[in-house]
Every structure is written in structure tokens, then in C-alpha cells.
Design an enzyme around this catalytic site. Structure first.
Site, PDB file in Angstrom:
ATOM      1  CG  HIS A 136      28.563 -13.128  -4.485  1.00 27.19           C
ATOM      2  ND1 HIS A 136      27.175 -13.176  -4.488  1.00 27.19           N
ATOM      3  CD2 HIS A 136      28.888 -11.811  -4.302  1.00 27.19           C
ATOM      4  CE1 HIS A 136      26.702 -11.956  -4.319  1.00 27.19           C
ATOM      5  NE2 HIS A 136      27.713 -11.112  -4.208  1.00 27.19           N
TER       6      HIS A 136
ATOM      7  NE  ARG B  62      24.495  -9.208  -7.769  1.00 26.13           N
ATOM      8  CZ  ARG B  62      24.807  -9.119  -6.469  1.00 26.13           C
ATOM      9  NH1 ARG B  62      25.839  -8.405  -6.082  1.00 26.13           N
ATOM     10  NH2 ARG B  62      24.112  -9.782  -5.548  1.00 26.13           N
TER      11      ARG B  62
ATOM     12  CB  CYS C 124      31.976  -8.022  -6.689  1.00 26.81           C
ATOM     13  SG  CYS C 124      33.127  -8.068  -5.298  1.00 26.81           S
TER      14      CYS C 124
ATOM     15  NE  ARG D  97      25.478 -10.937   0.803  1.00 29.77           N
ATOM     16  CZ  ARG D  97      26.039  -9.886   0.203  1.00 29.77           C
ATOM     17  NH1 ARG D  97      26.389  -8.832   0.911  1.00 29.77           N
ATOM     18  NH2 ARG D  97      26.233  -9.874  -1.095  1.00 29.77           N
TER      19      ARG D  97
ATOM     20  CD  GLN E 170      29.096  -9.239  -8.015  1.00 25.84           C
ATOM     21  OE1 GLN E 170      28.510  -8.761  -7.061  1.00 25.84           O
ATOM     22  NE2 GLN E 170      29.279  -8.549  -9.133  1.00 25.84           N
TER      23      GLN E 170
ATOM     24  CG  ASP F 285      36.138  -8.897  -3.612  1.00 26.35           C
ATOM     25  OD1 ASP F 285      35.668  -7.816  -3.194  1.00 26.35           O
ATOM     26  OD2 ASP F 285      35.743 -10.007  -3.201  1.00 26.35           O
TER      27      ASP F 285
HETATM   28  N1  NVA Z   1      34.570 -11.035  -1.113  1.00 24.54           N
HETATM   29  C1  NVA Z   1      33.623 -10.040  -0.636  1.00 24.54           C
HETATM   30  C2  NVA Z   1      32.530  -9.846  -1.637  1.00 24.54           C
HETATM   31  C3  NVA Z   1      31.509  -8.801  -1.256  1.00 24.54           C
HETATM   32  C4  NVA Z   1      30.429  -8.669  -2.290  1.00 24.54           C
HETATM   33  C5  NVA Z   1      33.065 -10.467   0.704  1.00 24.54           C
HETATM   34  O1  NVA Z   1      32.704 -11.639   0.850  1.00 24.54           O
HETATM   35  O2  NVA Z   1      32.997  -9.629   1.617  1.00 24.54           O
HETATM   36  N1   CP Z   2      28.595  -7.084  -4.639  1.00 26.13           N
HETATM   37  C1   CP Z   2      27.749  -7.283  -3.618  1.00 26.13           C
HETATM   38  O1   CP Z   2      27.225  -8.396  -3.382  1.00 26.13           O
HETATM   39  O2   CP Z   2      27.484  -6.154  -2.902  1.00 26.13           O
HETATM   40  P1   CP Z   2      26.748  -6.084  -1.489  1.00 26.13           P
HETATM   41  O3   CP Z   2      27.633  -6.797  -0.500  1.00 26.13           O
HETATM   42  O4   CP Z   2      26.592  -4.622  -1.191  1.00 26.13           O
HETATM   43  O5   CP Z   2      25.426  -6.786  -1.604  1.00 26.13           O
END
Ligand code: NVA
Ligand code: CP
Length: 306
Positions: free
Chosen positions: A131, A291, A263, A104, A134, A223
């Protein structure tokens, strides 16, 4: 060497995504029944996190352990990606120690560098651009709920045109559906990605600035208004995004049996109100559970352990 990676949803064909649904269903029932399933005995996975996570870390670590493997969590300060060491060097290093790399990261280029330099499968656990784990999970969750109308769905995303939206748009280049991103002007998702999906031509992808686009939606998805890396913009964004809150008035326009998805993590009271996210139409925790099962299916598929 022919190593498969999961960097974007369209790394999988339509047939492969349907196979992932079947495998994720099977693994879901095995996991829930606490059946023995250990294709990854004596395998290990490096999990690199440059950003925070609850679901991604716990679902990957839990799933890989259940499948007999050992997952190693590396926090942002452990790695110092791009400062202490490059993604290219880390990819070569972990390919020697580990059978899988999950990462990540902020910059999408970092995951592309992992992909280029790793000799084991790399899984994208979120970048600023997309992502895939997801959205493969999300569409699996929609498929579980709406198998009968699966080829004819209207999915409406409301909010910031972010990494989640780019992944939905890429998915629209592989599976057919109508997708509308309803966002404030200036906050649309990536134009090249929308063009890519519309050039393939199996789906109808559009951007709208009008809440009327919610009409007849099968799925309403939202989101956070400020993603990881943008949190300092939140005060300004609250002013801009407030009209785009998913609340009980907005969802009246959707089909009666619409699904609400997010998400997570949700910033309750901002992009969504409690009475929507806690309603009977909401499937956010089924989505979050999935997930685990979809990622297990992805890991098994990339390693050809089916
Ligand atoms: N759009 C959000 C998704 C988190 C799972 C982010 O990137 O913070
Ligand atoms: N939806 C998701 O990826 O959650 P986290 O950021 O908690 O991993």
C-alpha cells in the site's frame, strides 16, 4: 516511452521522497487556504476498485478535482477485473481515455500487469502485498511531527504482518530507521521483502513475537487483524491476536512522546482500544488527511507538473 509509476514506495529514491515531503507540505497549505492550483485541467483519471475504500477513493477524487482534473470511480462490479476483462486490456484501454490510472486490487500481479501495459502513470491504491500511497503518507506525517529526530526513529508495528508492513519494510530500503514488526508466530510479513531491506543495509528491520520490543518506540503503528479478503478468518484471528492489542498497558513501554498511527479503518476494541486511538499521542486523522496531500504530490510528480 519513459512513463513513471507508483507501484511500491521504493519506486522513489531518498531524494525524491524528501522532494515529495516538500511538495506535499506546499500543496497542503495551498489546499487548506483554498488556493487555485489546476495543473490537471483537461485531464482525467480512471480509479479502479476491486475492494472497498473510503479514504483512498475520497482523497484521490477530491484531490484530483481540486487540481482541475476529472476522476472516474469504477466499482468492483463495473470492472469485473480478471473475470470480465484482464488488467492488461484495461491498462491499454484506459491509457487511451485517461491521463492516470489508479487501481486497488487483490492480487499484486494485477497491478504489475497494469504497470506493464499502461502508457500513462499507474498508481497502486493497495494490493494484497502492499500500500505505497499509505506508507508514503505515513512517513510524511512522521516527518511533520518529528523533523528533529527523523534520522533516528524506532517504528514498532504491532499486529498482522500484512500489506502495510511490507510497505514499511520496503521504505526501510530507502530511508534509514529501525523497524520492528511485532506479530504472533506464523503472521510475519514477507521474508523476501525483509531480506531485500536488510541487504540494502541502511535500516535495521526485524520481526519479534515479544511485546517487550515496544520499548523506547517513537511510533506505534497497528492495523486490522484481518485484511480485506481475509475477513472470514476474523474469529480465529481474534484468539491469536488478542495479546497483541495496542492498549494503555502496552504503550507505557514506548517513549512518552510516542506517536500512535493506524492506516484506518480501525476495528476499535480489537487491535486498538479507544483510550489509545483517541489519546493525545494519536495522529490518525492527521495521517488520514495527509493521504490527500501526499497523493496530490505523487500525481504531480509522476506527471512532471512541478
Ligand atoms: N491491511 C488492510 C489495510 C486497509 C487500508 C487491508 O488490506 O484491508
Ligand atoms: N487506509 C485506507 O486505504 O483506507 P480505505 O481502505 O478506506 O481507502
Amino acid at each position: 516511452m519513459n512513463v513513471r509509476h507508483c507501484i511500491k514506495v521504493d519506486d522513489f529514491s531518498k531524494e525524491e521522497i524528501l522532494d515529495l515531503f516538500a511538495l506535499a507540505s506546499d500543496l497542503k497549505s495551498k489546499y487548506r487556504n483554498k488556493e487555485e492550483f489546476k495543473p490537471f485541467a483537461n485531464h482525467s483519471m480512471a480509479m479502479i476498485f476491486a475492494k472497498p475504500s473510503a479514504r483512498t477513493r475520497v482523497s484521490f477524487e477530491t484531490g484530483f478535482a481540486w487540481m482541475g482534473g476529472h476522476a472516474i470511480y469504477l466499482a468492483p462490479q463495473d470492472i469485473g477485473l480478471g473475470k470480465r476483462e484482464s488488467a492488461a486490456d484495461l491498462a491499454q484501454l484506459f491509457s487511451r481515455y485517461n491521463d492516470l490510472i489508479m487501481a486497488r486490487v487483490f492480487s499484486h500481479q494485477d497491478i504489475l500487469d497494469f504497470e506493464e501495459h499502461a502508457t500513462v502513470p499507474v498508481i497502486n491504491g493497495l494490493t494484497d502485498y502492499n500500500h505505497p500511497c499509505q506508507i508514503l503518507t505515513d512517513i510524511f506525517t512522521v516527518w511533520e511531527e518529528k523533523k528533529d529526530s527523523f534520522d533516528n526513529l524506532k517504528i514498532v508495528y504491532i499486529g498482522d504482518g500484512n500489506n502495510i508492513v511490507n510497505s514499511w519494510v520496503r521504505l526501510a530500503s530507502v530511508l534509514p530507521f529501525e523497524f520492528v514488526c511485532v506479530c504472533p508466530e506464523g503472521y510475519s510479513s514477507d521474508a523476501d521483502t525483509i531480506k531485500l531491506a536488510n541487504d540494502v543495509g541502511i535500516s535495521n528491520v526485524s520481526v519479534s513475537h515479544s511485546l517487550d520490543s515496544v520499548h523506547n518506540a517513537d511510533v506505534i503503528y497497528t492495523d486490522v487483524w484481518a485484511s480485506m479478503g481475509q475477513k472470514e478468518e476474523i474469529d480465529e484471528r481474534i484468539k491469536i491476536f488478542s495479546p497483541f492489542q495496542v492498549n494503555s498497558d502496552l504503550v507505557k513501554n514506548a517513549k512518552d512522546n510516542y506517536l500512535f498511527m493506524h492506516c484506518l479503518p480501525a476495528e476499535r476494541g480489537r487491535e486498538v482500544t479507544d483510550n489509545v486511538i483517541d489519546s493525545d499521542n494519536s495522529i490518525v486523522f492527521e495521517q488520514a488527511e495527509n493521504r490527500l496531500h501526499m497523493q496530490n504530490a505523487i500525481m504531480v510528480t509522476l506527471h512532471n507538473k512541478v
